[in-house]
Design a protein around this motif. Sequence first.
Motif, mmCIF file in Angstrom:
data_model
loop_
_atom_site.group_PDB
_atom_site.id
_atom_site.type_symbol
_atom_site.label_atom_id
_atom_site.label_comp_id
_atom_site.label_asym_id
_atom_site.label_seq_id
_atom_site.Cartn_x
_atom_site.Cartn_y
_atom_site.Cartn_z
ATOM 1 N N VAL A 144 -14.330 -30.993 -2.139
ATOM 2 C CA VAL A 144 -14.356 -29.802 -2.906
ATOM 3 C C VAL A 144 -13.426 -30.627 -3.717
ATOM 4 N N GLU A 146 -12.813 -30.203 -7.036
ATOM 5 C CA GLU A 146 -12.731 -29.781 -8.009
ATOM 6 C C GLU A 146 -11.770 -28.304 -7.713
ATOM 7 N N GLN A 147 -12.484 -27.772 -6.004
ATOM 8 C CA GLN A 147 -11.219 -26.412 -5.910
ATOM 9 C C GLN A 147 -9.591 -27.599 -5.397
ATOM 10 N N ASP A 150 -7.330 -26.913 -8.061
ATOM 11 C CA ASP A 150 -7.095 -26.143 -8.105
ATOM 12 C C ASP A 150 -5.027 -25.186 -7.865
ATOM 13 N N ASN A 288 -15.129 -23.788 1.293
ATOM 14 C CA ASN A 288 -14.608 -23.059 0.407
ATOM 15 C C ASN A 288 -12.810 -22.519 0.912
ATOM 16 N N SER A 292 -8.855 -23.860 0.328
ATOM 17 C CA SER A 292 -8.399 -22.354 0.450
ATOM 18 C C SER A 292 -7.106 -22.619 1.194
#
Length: 386
Positions: A144, A146-147, A150, A288, A292
């Motif tokens: 993850v 890329e996430q 964020d 995801n 998060s």
Amino acid sequence: MYRDVDFYGLSEEEQQRLIRGKRVTTSDGLLREIPKGRPAVRIFEESLENLILKCLESGRYSIHELADEFGIEENDVRQIINKFRRHGRDDFTGESFKYNLLSEWNGVIRVKNMSQRHFEYSLETIPFFARIADPTLVLSLLEVEEQLFDLPVMAEGIPSNTASELDEIYALLFGEFWDIDPQAIFDEITNYERTYVETSLAPLPSVRALTEYEKIRSRFAQPDTVYNRFRNLEKSIRGISEEFTEIMNRGQPGVRMYQAVSIELFDMLRAAKLEDPRLVLKVEEAINNVASALDPEADNSVGTEEGMPGEIALEDEILAVLDEDWMTAEQVYNELPADVQMVSPQDSVQEALDEHAALGMISSRINGEDVEYSSKFGTVGLRDSP
């Protein structure tokens, strides 16, 4: 391995304590009560569970090999291994054995090979690099990155062989968590180019070391034959998502919870790709949601580390003990853990087996007066001939 102690010279209380600790065996297997007739017994130096886990930590063993090693019945070994592999909490004690194994041994039991139709198991511990660079396992197992980028970036592109204040803070935090000298963490993490992001747990790094992340995935991967045996995958995906949401509602998950969920979703993603590609999107959605949850701006109150919730499903227990060799419902029931037997009448086991066979998830056949079952996939609505 054994204690030189006169078992029958001990008090009844001490005898019971040793038996409850799974430390007393006869030629017929582990004792579950004080025997009559004073048969010859052996007393293990520590619990059989610990002895088996130490073996699995040092190498790969089949259930047959472990039974031979300790002079016990295969079913005794199978129950211990399945206990630590299963997901959920014990109905009576509230313990999550798989989660506890991860917390106490820093690892999980994995199938690493198949030898003449028999699985070989090992206790795969979290490797040093992961403890240092990916303590939650979300980068290596769930990929993850890329996430993660964020999230608020605290320091980007710190060159290797240079140090920052964040490195020192990180080394102190996770040195205490792993009981590792913070200097060792500091020395290792500064070997890599890295970026720190702010998370709800702590500052976490992402390092430039794709090969090392791949090694972690290889370490925890299991043979395709294991993932092909996954049952009710869609239900399992939904269950792990609901459980993680429940934990989030109670408070921020801790590092161990992220490790446990990462391993579960890593397995589910591999199973989905093999068994039912349409479920891949569902697993990725769950991944995801986990990523998060690391957002420091998410609406999470700070909580304590929680064990895995949820009751142990009877169908999961049945599928854990069902073998490719044919078994009757009574044989399946007799191999279930004692705590599962106490809350599951034999009729319910029969009903669950028949339901799974009707759906083609397992095989069934009529052999004389008995109905027998096998973990091999069957045909919907049909029974095989003996």
